[in-house]
Design a protein around this motif. Sequence first.
Motif, PDB file in Angstrom:
ATOM      1  N   ALA A 100      -4.288   5.151 -14.774  1.00 49.12           N
ATOM      2  CA  ALA A 100      -2.923   4.761 -14.125  1.00 49.12           C
ATOM      3  C   ALA A 100      -2.612   2.850 -14.024  1.00 49.12           C
ATOM      4  O   ALA A 100      -4.286   2.929 -13.540  1.00 49.12           O
ATOM      5  N   ASN A 101      -2.617   2.276 -13.440  1.00 52.23           N
ATOM      6  CA  ASN A 101      -2.322   0.829 -13.634  1.00 52.23           C
ATOM      7  C   ASN A 101      -2.180   0.433 -11.974  1.00 52.23           C
ATOM      8  O   ASN A 101      -0.885   0.960 -11.816  1.00 52.23           O
ATOM      9  N   VAL A 102      -2.231  -0.417 -11.629  1.00 50.80           N
ATOM     10  CA  VAL A 102      -2.449  -0.951 -10.490  1.00 50.80           C
ATOM     11  C   VAL A 102      -0.456  -1.879 -10.582  1.00 50.80           C
ATOM     12  O   VAL A 102      -0.630  -2.136 -11.365  1.00 50.80           O
ATOM     13  N   THR A 103       0.503  -0.910  -9.775  1.00 51.37           N
ATOM     14  CA  THR A 103       1.713  -1.643  -9.965  1.00 51.37           C
ATOM     15  C   THR A 103       1.599  -3.378 -10.061  1.00 51.37           C
ATOM     16  O   THR A 103       2.111  -4.418 -11.095  1.00 51.37           O
ATOM     17  N   ASN A 104       1.432  -4.198  -8.874  1.00 50.99           N
ATOM     18  CA  ASN A 104       1.113  -5.477  -8.516  1.00 50.99           C
ATOM     19  C   ASN A 104       0.403  -5.564  -7.297  1.00 50.99           C
ATOM     20  O   ASN A 104       0.854  -5.503  -6.611  1.00 50.99           O
ATOM     21  N   SER A 105      -0.143  -7.230  -7.158  1.00 52.08           N
ATOM     22  CA  SER A 105      -0.856  -7.044  -5.499  1.00 52.08           C
ATOM     23  C   SER A 105       0.000  -7.919  -4.864  1.00 52.08           C
ATOM     24  O   SER A 105      -0.631  -7.959  -3.448  1.00 52.08           O
ATOM     25  N   VAL A 106       0.807  -8.422  -5.283  1.00 47.19           N
ATOM     26  CA  VAL A 106       2.024  -9.495  -4.964  1.00 47.19           C
ATOM     27  C   VAL A 106       3.469  -8.310  -4.598  1.00 47.19           C
ATOM     28  O   VAL A 106       3.844  -8.194  -4.842  1.00 47.19           O
ATOM     29  N   ILE A 107       3.618  -8.212  -3.325  1.00 45.40           N
ATOM     30  CA  ILE A 107       4.544  -7.644  -2.863  1.00 45.40           C
ATOM     31  C   ILE A 107       6.085  -8.673  -1.635  1.00 45.40           C
ATOM     32  O   ILE A 107       6.200  -9.892  -1.518  1.00 45.40           O
ATOM     33  N   THR A 108       6.627  -8.590  -2.806  1.00 42.28           N
ATOM     34  CA  THR A 108       7.896  -8.926  -2.703  1.00 42.28           C
ATOM     35  C   THR A 108       8.732  -8.932  -1.679  1.00 42.28           C
ATOM     36  O   THR A 108       9.344  -7.371  -2.135  1.00 42.28           O
TER      37      THR A 108
END
Length: 495
Positions: free
Chosen positions: A168-176
């Motif tokens: 699996a991959n990390v989706t994103n480290s920035v939350i919008t």
Amino acid sequence: MDFENYYEITRVAGFIHAHNFSRVALQFPDELLKDSRKVVSALRHLLQNSDESHGTAKLYVMADTTYGSCCVDEVGAAHVKADCVIHYGHTCLSPTTTIPAFCVFGKAPLKASNCAESLYNYTVKGGKPILVLFGLEYAHAMPDIKEALNVEAVRFHDSNSGFQIHFANVTNSVITPSTSMKLENRHLMLNGDQDNNEDSSQKTDTKFRLGGLGWSLPEGHRMEDYLLFWIGLDNSAFTNFILTFNSCEIVRYDAIEGCLKTDVSQQAKILKRRYYLVEKAKDANMVGILVGTLGVAGYLDMIHQMTELVTRAGKKAYTFLMGKPNPAKLANFPECDVFIYVSCAQTALLDSKEFLAPIITPFEALIAFNRGSQWTGAYSMEFQDVVASQPAEVEDEAESRFSFFQGGYVEDFKLQEGKEDKDAVLSLVNVTEKALLLQNKDSELLSRRDAKSGAEFFAARSYQGLEIHSSDSFPEPFLIGRTGKASGYEDEQSK
């Protein structure tokens, strides 16, 4: 691992500089609060050197969050009028409502060679394709594990034929920020981490998002076809995966002990406990809705949906906003038979054994208060799944149901009975029906549940506060209390 690499000082400073944030809130959990001063000093030094022409961003340290430390504390950030939040430590990556956030997961130590060896050996022994899931604090070690797996494959190339390992991959480290959970879910599904060279045959892959991780399965494959290999601790994130994919075979690699844990019998125990709470919630008359977050996108929609669900089921609903719930706080509301905890997926499960009343999740409330619904074994604690679900149409609301705790059929209270019927004949029929039910309540198996309101419950209590209702107008005589010190009053024999 050095300090600046662990806290990603360079990446955080670049994020602040790229967006020209002037007021930045740094959110630390309790275990990392000791390093907050060093982090602030390192960030301030780097920001001053990188942007001398503009004013340096003001940094504020936030501790003791309003709710769970895994969520972005938008309430605390609003107190200092912050433009963004830098979140350190374990996170659920729940989308925010009003403020952007940058998450620093940390880099927990992990022996990549030992983990790869355990993964490879279990792959050969299991005979099923493996999906590797992990805690976000171990995302930095995934490239090293893949490289170590290649070394193991070279050593035992004959045994690796026919086996597949997916990561699996990390989706994103920035939350919008997003005001609608449905729109945020759609955004993630359309703009998730995918291969850049996708062809038409890969567009039908089934995509999954959970706990900040994303992965896709080929067309025709199901999650039950894979063995889930979790790398990380036995924490709330692992519990979320266990409950969501309870029909899959799951093993866990403990990074601290450096060994493989194949016994996950707690999975069945947790599900049995949750099913017990669902059945107990069906007999509730008054339901309290606990607000467990003020920042996760869609929490207002969830509260409104739960209130409508409880009201439609013929029960009283009360909303409570009290910060982090504990047994002492909830004991002040004994009139509530059950509480619904609206929070992020990783803080939604509370151990109800210490509380006077059970605490359930919104997903469990849909099953408990939606007449005719049955638990198929599927489980979800994500907001987008519960908000998007529509309650089933009730064919006959007047039909009685069987209560496992009361050992008989019960008929839920109808809130509409308090309203005046426009037709006088219908009013007379309703009054007669109530009288017959009241007369035969001891001899009949069918019992009627009277859902009292909070005011009626308070009026029936023996103690209602310090207000005295007495017909005697004369004052009571004064009583002389104790004198002296608490260590030894004057009326005590031994001083």
